[in-house]
Design an enzyme around this catalytic site. Structure first.
Site, PDB file in Angstrom:
ATOM      1  N   TYR A  39      -1.911 -12.373  14.825  1.00 26.51           N
ATOM      2  CA  TYR A  39      -1.951 -11.254  13.878  1.00 26.51           C
ATOM      3  C   TYR A  39      -3.255 -10.468  14.026  1.00 26.51           C
ATOM      4  CZ  TYR A  39      -2.745  -8.813   9.463  1.00 26.51           C
ATOM      5  OH  TYR A  39      -3.066  -7.864   8.519  1.00 26.51           O
ATOM      6  N   ALA A  90       2.785  -2.397   9.227  1.00 25.48           N
ATOM      7  CA  ALA A  90       2.130  -3.484   9.969  1.00 25.48           C
ATOM      8  C   ALA A  90       3.026  -4.717   9.970  1.00 25.48           C
ATOM      9  CB  ALA A  90       0.786  -3.831   9.340  1.00 25.48           C
ATOM     10  N   TYR A  91       2.856  -5.518  10.992  1.00 24.14           N
ATOM     11  CA  TYR A  91       3.450  -6.859  10.999  1.00 24.14           C
ATOM     12  C   TYR A  91       2.417  -7.769  10.353  1.00 24.14           C
ATOM     13  CZ  TYR A  91       5.824 -11.062  12.726  1.00 24.14           C
ATOM     14  OH  TYR A  91       6.491 -12.260  12.815  1.00 24.14           O
ATOM     15  N   THR A 146      -7.488  -4.826   9.133  1.00 20.42           N
ATOM     16  CA  THR A 146      -7.646  -6.083   8.403  1.00 20.42           C
ATOM     17  C   THR A 146      -8.945  -6.804   8.711  1.00 20.42           C
ATOM     18  OG1 THR A 146      -6.669  -8.310   8.155  1.00 20.42           O
ATOM     19  CG2 THR A 146      -6.349  -7.217  10.259  1.00 20.42           C
ATOM     20  N   LEU A 203       0.821  -1.205   0.000  1.00 22.12           N
ATOM     21  CA  LEU A 203       0.000   0.000   0.000  1.00 22.12           C
ATOM     22  C   LEU A 203       0.859   1.260   0.000  1.00 22.12           C
ATOM     23  CD1 LEU A 203      -2.773   1.329   0.102  1.00 22.12           C
ATOM     24  CD2 LEU A 203      -2.735   1.070   2.599  1.00 22.12           C
TER      25      LEU A 203
END
Length: 295
Positions: free
Chosen positions: A133, A68-69, A109, A13
């Protein structure tokens, strides 16, 4: 001049926003946008003081947090780092945004849901992540809502792909050229998101974000499909002869559970910002053209 910090600028992104930033007319809001694209080597968002220093030095007005991870399976054994990036860093960004009166756009997410729904998820549906996550991403959302910086939003998205980075489309193209057949999961349903479409949407709605409480929006491309359907269409468009066979999730076990159903209802973002969202096949075709896979 409006100064915009984009974190995670080397991800899918962030890279798309960087590409699009060159196309923005010079007479945008406040006579133009000036972007600061950073990755972890240039700005450690897990270090609150580093963020404060960067914002002060560069007079940042807007933050778009693409960092982000995202290693879903690895996160199961790497909880501390996932927590630092997906939760603690978001809290830092929210606190600083509130104190400095900075507009904050944070990307989340579909993994905040458990995938046991039977209707497209709306923003107020009950969250229940399956793994680390999803849990750390939800913790980030909750922290942002608790701190509640003005003019800030959370955008939940799903199945992101791009011409940048590693993703499902690139994996299918590579395997499709190497193998005669592949098994792809058919019992996980949702919608892919072309990162460039999401980047365009963020830049389009940016000047119109005005809210007192943090708002959540869903964004993916239009349509509904399984990973199997997605793989079939990739092969078809790219004219690859690899045969795609449907398999069940249980035939492809992973450390982290995936949502079986993660279709997102986009009505809210479309209505509030008068946004048109492309159909997933049209976006896939555009991405494959950008990658030089089709004409």
């Amino acid at each position: 001049m409006t100064n915009i910090l984009v974190t995670g600028s080397k991800g899918q992104l962030g890279s798309e926003i960087k590409e699009l930033s060159h196309e923005i007319p010079s007479q945008a809001e406040n006579d133009g946008y000036h972007f600061f694209f950073t990755d972890r080597s240039e700005l450690d968002i897990t270090d609150e003081q580093s963020i404060k220093n960067f914002i002060d030095i560069n007079n940042i007005n807007i933050i778009i947090n693409c960092a982000a991870y995202t290693a879903v399976d690895k996160a199961e054994d790497d909880k501390d780092l996932a927590d630092k990036i997906n939760y603690q860093a978001v809290r830092h960004l929210a606190q600083i945004s509130k104190y400095k009166n900075i507009k904050l756009i944070h990307v989340s997410t579909d993994y905040v849901f458990d995938g046991k729904h039977f209707m497209p998820y709306i923003e107020t549906d009950t969250t229940n992540p399956n793994g680390i996550y999803g849990k750390t991403k939800l913790d980030g959302e909750l922290a942002m809502q608790e701190v509640n910086p003005l003019n800030s939003i959370i955008i939940r998205t799903s199945w992101v792909y791009s011409s940048f980075g590693a993703n499902f489309v690139k994996t299918m193209l590579r395997l499709g050229k190497e193998k005669e057949q592949l098994g792809v999961i058919y019992d996980q349903v949702g919608t892919p998101t072309y990162a460039r479409d999401l980047a365009k949407a963020i830049l389009e709605i940016l000047p119109n974000i005005k809210n007192e409480k943090v708002q959540i929006y869903n964004y993916s491309n239009e349509g509904v499909l399984s990973w199997y359907d997605f793989a079939k269409e990739i092969m078809l468009m790219a004219k690859l002869t690899c045969e795609i066979n449907p398999i069940e999730t249980k035939e492809y076990p992973t450390p982290a559970l995936r949502p079986h159903y993660s279709l997102l209802n986009k009505s809210k973002i479309k209505k509030e910002f008068n946004l048109t969202i492309p159909y997933w096949k049209d976006s896939l075709k555009e991405c494959l053209k950008t990658m030089g896979e089709i004409e």
